[in-house]
Design an enzyme around this catalytic site. Structure first.
Site, PDB file in Angstrom:
ATOM      1  N   ARG A 166      42.679  39.703 -65.090  1.00 54.65           N
ATOM      2  CA  ARG A 166      44.128  39.482 -64.920  1.00 54.65           C
ATOM      3  C   ARG A 166      44.502  38.028 -65.232  1.00 54.65           C
ATOM      4  O   ARG A 166      45.338  37.428 -64.556  1.00 54.65           O
ATOM      5  CB  ARG A 166      44.592  39.828 -63.496  1.00 54.65           C
ATOM      6  CG  ARG A 166      44.327  41.232 -63.065  1.00 54.65           C
ATOM      7  CD  ARG A 166      45.164  42.252 -63.852  1.00 54.65           C
ATOM      8  NE  ARG A 166      44.979  43.568 -63.293  1.00 54.65           N
ATOM      9  CZ  ARG A 166      44.006  44.406 -63.670  1.00 54.65           C
ATOM     10  NH1 ARG A 166      43.168  44.074 -64.626  1.00 54.65           N
ATOM     11  NH2 ARG A 166      43.898  45.585 -63.117  1.00 54.65           N
ATOM     12  N   SER A 240      50.293  46.489 -58.136  1.00 51.80           N
ATOM     13  CA  SER A 240      49.408  45.755 -57.215  1.00 51.80           C
ATOM     14  C   SER A 240      49.995  44.380 -56.931  1.00 51.80           C
ATOM     15  O   SER A 240      50.244  43.616 -57.862  1.00 51.80           O
ATOM     16  CB  SER A 240      48.023  45.566 -57.834  1.00 51.80           C
ATOM     17  OG  SER A 240      47.442  46.812 -58.062  1.00 51.80           O
ATOM     18  N   GLU A 337      48.945  38.872 -57.638  1.00 47.46           N
ATOM     19  CA  GLU A 337      48.911  39.272 -59.049  1.00 47.46           C
ATOM     20  C   GLU A 337      50.339  39.188 -59.610  1.00 47.46           C
ATOM     21  O   GLU A 337      50.554  38.886 -60.785  1.00 47.46           O
ATOM     22  CB  GLU A 337      48.381  40.711 -59.157  1.00 47.46           C
ATOM     23  CG  GLU A 337      48.305  41.204 -60.580  1.00 47.46           C
ATOM     24  CD  GLU A 337      47.623  42.563 -60.717  1.00 47.46           C
ATOM     25  OE1 GLU A 337      46.632  42.824 -60.012  1.00 47.46           O
ATOM     26  OE2 GLU A 337      48.097  43.353 -61.538  1.00 47.46           O
TER      27      GLU A 337
HETATM   28  C1  LIG Z   1      53.749  51.002 -60.884  1.00 47.40           C
HETATM   29  C2  LIG Z   1      53.049  49.850 -61.570  1.00 47.40           C
HETATM   30  C3  LIG Z   1      51.734  49.996 -61.974  1.00 47.40           C
HETATM   31  C4  LIG Z   1      51.066  48.940 -62.620  1.00 47.40           C
HETATM   32  N1  LIG Z   1      49.772  49.129 -63.011  1.00 47.40           N
HETATM   33  C5  LIG Z   1      49.113  48.124 -63.632  1.00 47.40           C
HETATM   34  C6  LIG Z   1      47.753  48.302 -64.057  1.00 47.40           C
HETATM   35  O1  LIG Z   1      47.167  49.364 -63.897  1.00 47.40           O
HETATM   36  N2  LIG Z   1      47.135  47.257 -64.657  1.00 47.40           N
HETATM   37  C7  LIG Z   1      47.764  46.069 -64.883  1.00 47.40           C
HETATM   38  O2  LIG Z   1      47.143  45.166 -65.456  1.00 47.40           O
HETATM   39  N3  LIG Z   1      49.048  45.875 -64.500  1.00 47.40           N
HETATM   40  C8  LIG Z   1      49.732  46.864 -63.881  1.00 47.40           C
HETATM   41  N4  LIG Z   1      51.025  46.675 -63.476  1.00 47.40           N
HETATM   42  C9  LIG Z   1      51.659  45.360 -63.667  1.00 47.40           C
HETATM   43  C10 LIG Z   1      52.541  45.254 -64.941  1.00 47.40           C
HETATM   44  O3  LIG Z   1      52.915  46.516 -65.394  1.00 47.40           O
HETATM   45  C11 LIG Z   1      51.819  44.508 -66.058  1.00 47.40           C
HETATM   46  O4  LIG Z   1      51.471  43.216 -65.631  1.00 47.40           O
HETATM   47  C12 LIG Z   1      52.677  44.393 -67.320  1.00 47.40           C
HETATM   48  O5  LIG Z   1      51.918  43.866 -68.378  1.00 47.40           O
HETATM   49  C13 LIG Z   1      53.916  43.519 -67.108  1.00 47.40           C
HETATM   50  O6  LIG Z   1      54.734  43.666 -68.241  1.00 47.40           O
HETATM   51  P1  LIG Z   1      56.261  43.259 -68.227  1.00 47.40           P
HETATM   52  O7  LIG Z   1      56.745  43.333 -69.626  1.00 47.40           O
HETATM   53  O8  LIG Z   1      56.992  44.066 -67.240  1.00 47.40           O
HETATM   54  O9  LIG Z   1      56.156  41.733 -67.774  1.00 47.40           O
HETATM   55  P2  LIG Z   1      57.140  40.900 -66.836  1.00 47.40           P
HETATM   56  O10 LIG Z   1      57.018  41.402 -65.443  1.00 47.40           O
HETATM   57  O11 LIG Z   1      58.482  40.839 -67.431  1.00 47.40           O
HETATM   58  O12 LIG Z   1      56.454  39.466 -66.936  1.00 47.40           O
HETATM   59  C14 LIG Z   1      55.162  39.252 -66.402  1.00 47.40           C
HETATM   60  C15 LIG Z   1      54.664  37.863 -66.847  1.00 47.40           C
HETATM   61  O13 LIG Z   1      54.483  37.859 -68.255  1.00 47.40           O
HETATM   62  C16 LIG Z   1      55.289  36.841 -68.860  1.00 47.40           C
HETATM   63  N5  LIG Z   1      55.756  37.367 -70.142  1.00 47.40           N
HETATM   64  C17 LIG Z   1      56.405  38.534 -70.375  1.00 47.40           C
HETATM   65  N6  LIG Z   1      56.619  38.690 -71.691  1.00 47.40           N
HETATM   66  C18 LIG Z   1      56.109  37.589 -72.304  1.00 47.40           C
HETATM   67  C19 LIG Z   1      56.044  37.144 -73.655  1.00 47.40           C
HETATM   68  N7  LIG Z   1      56.534  37.862 -74.669  1.00 47.40           N
HETATM   69  N8  LIG Z   1      55.457  35.937 -73.904  1.00 47.40           N
HETATM   70  C20 LIG Z   1      54.949  35.179 -72.895  1.00 47.40           C
HETATM   71  N9  LIG Z   1      54.994  35.544 -71.604  1.00 47.40           N
HETATM   72  C21 LIG Z   1      55.565  36.740 -71.320  1.00 47.40           C
HETATM   73  C22 LIG Z   1      56.411  36.590 -67.873  1.00 47.40           C
HETATM   74  O14 LIG Z   1      56.968  35.293 -68.051  1.00 47.40           O
HETATM   75  C23 LIG Z   1      55.671  36.745 -66.561  1.00 47.40           C
HETATM   76  O15 LIG Z   1      54.958  35.572 -66.271  1.00 47.40           O
HETATM   77  C24 LIG Z   1      51.731  47.711 -62.846  1.00 47.40           C
HETATM   78  C25 LIG Z   1      53.066  47.570 -62.442  1.00 47.40           C
HETATM   79  C26 LIG Z   1      53.720  48.629 -61.820  1.00 47.40           C
HETATM   80  C27 LIG Z   1      55.155  48.471 -61.419  1.00 47.40           C
END
Ligand SMILES: Cc1cc2nc3c(=O)[nH]c(=O)nc-3n(C[C@H](O)[C@H](O)[C@H](O)COP(=O)(O)OP(=O)(O)OC[C@H]3O[C@@H](n4cnc5c(N)ncnc54)[C@H](O)[C@@H]3O)c2cc1C
Length: 343
Positions: A166, A240, A337
């Site tokens: 992560r 998480s 996380e």
């Molecule tokens: C129900 C649920 C289940 C999940 N299961 C998992 C799992 O199994 N495994 C796992 O690893 N994660 C899991 N996650 C966490 C999440 O889905 C991941 O971390 C996902 O990659 C976040 O994507 P996002 O676009 O929503 O990012 P955001 O929440 O919008 O941003 C997260 C971080 O990434 C940065 N960011 C976003 N886009 C960019 C970009 N283009 N360039 C630079 N930085 C950027 C943001 O600034 C922030 O720091 C889960 C979340 C939920 C709600």
């Protein structure tokens, strides 16, 4: 400035459905628009935050006094690179699980264990998304980034990304200057899917499937996830909330002496990854614990949920209570996380 809005309520852009206003909010659809947005940030001398799908994010009830840059850069290109592999180049604003579904429909192996993870492609390398025995680093070839100090795009190869559990260069002080524009991965044709993870192999054993296809693995992972994780249409959540701590063999053995049933995984280099969920369930008894509008999900204690009307203050208080209990009983300091904004 195109697509610029003022005082935008961020709760509507996060899966936790929590958070106050962003002072400025800009949606960008290309690297050129991203450059304009960064110039705007510099002109205003304000902090900025890059937003994907908001699924790994807790925004303060007081909002964020800065510029939120929402990445909507789309486009997916597939290229045969050899008899056995295909390169896929994805815009950072693409929905991650949509791309996984498309790769599985093409019978390409590599993404299927990462099925059902919410969010965008651009955020996937930021925390090196992982699930069921796979991480994005396993298929990643390069990331195209916008360097906000040099105001140009550049390519970071997989070895430049410092991927860990992560973790990646994008989470470090130095790497925060990069905004992900596109991600390139290499997927395999006719490859055997990875079903080594316990829950996945148990699923196929139970269903008498000896040689699962990538489609079978996607379906299995989606089914396993449905049973464990909250439905985003019903609950607010960011998945998480805490990471699983990675500890030395020595710390692990003393923990095992005190709690013989503690669940752990090999983390390489003589280290063990401890199941935070096991500690929260069995030692701290947090499963299903509810305080006001928020609580601990009944099927998975690592997941905090907003039942409706919950606040960031309530989440922070609950998380502190959980951290204190884990520290008191095991000596372990939990780390979040979920990314925090505006605190
Ligand atoms: C129900 C649920 C289940 C999940 N299961 C998992 C799992 O199994 N495994 C796992 O690893 N994660 C899991 N996650 C966490 C999440 O889905 C991941 O971390 C996902 O990659 C976040 O994507 P996002 O676009 O929503 O990012 P955001 O929440 O919008 O941003 C997260 C971080 O990434 C940065 N960011 C976003 N886009 C960019 C970009 N283009 N360039 C630079 N930085 C950027 C943001 O600034 C922030 O720091 C889960 C979340 C939920 C709600």
């Amino acid at each position: 400035m195109k697509n610029l809005s003022l005082e935008v309520l961020l709760s509507q852009y996060t899966t936790f459905r929590i958070g106050g206003n962003a002072k400025y909010f800009i949606s960008v659809e290309s690297a050129e628009q991203l450059k304009e947005a960064v110039l705007f940030v510099q002109e205003k001398s304000l902090p900025f935050f890059v937003l994907g799908g908001g699924s790994n994010l807790l925004v303060s009830d007081d909002g964020f006094f800065g510029v939120v840059i929402k990445i909507n850069i789309v486009g997916i290109e597939w290229k045969n690179v050899s008899d056995s592999s295909v390169e896929v180049l994805m815009g950072a604003g693409e929905n991650w699980d949509d791309v996984v579904a498309l790769s599985v429909a093409r019978d390409l192996a590599g993404f299927e264990n990462l099925s059902g993870i919410p969010g965008t492609v651009g955020a996937a390398p930021v925390q090196n998304i992982g699930a069921y025995g796979s991480e994005i680093k396993d298929t990643l070839s390069f990331v195209e980034v916008f360097d906000t100090t040099k105001m140009t795009t550049k390519i970071l190869r997989v070895e430049d990304c410092a991927f860990g559990y992560r973790d990646s260069v994008f989470k470090t002080g130095e790497g925060k200057k990069y905004i992900v524009v596109r991600v390139c991965c290499v997927l395999q044709k006719n490859a055997k899917p990875n079903i080594s993870y316990k829950d996945v192999s148990a699923f196929f054993a139970k269903n008498n499937i000896a040689q699962p296809s990538v489609r079978d693995v996607r379906n299995a992972v989606l089914e396993i996830r449905r049973a464990k994780l909250p439905d985003l249409n019903v609950y607010g959540t960011a998945g998480s909330f805490f990471k699983n701590p990675v500890v030395s063999q020595e710390i692990f053995l003393s923990l095992k002496e005190k709690f013989p049933l503690v669940v752990s995984f090999d983390a390489g280099e003589g280290q063990r990854k401890i199941s935070t969920a096991w500690i929260l369930d069995n030692i701290c008894k947090f499963k299903g614990h509810r305080v006001g509008g928020v609580g601990v999900y009944q099927n998975q204690s690592l997941v905090l949920v907003n039942f409706g009307g919950g606040t960031s203050k309530e989440i922070i208080n609950l998380a502190s209570e959980m951290k204190e209990c884990v520290k008191k009983n095991t000596g372990i300091d939990l780390t979040e996380e979920v990314v925090m904004l505006g605190f």
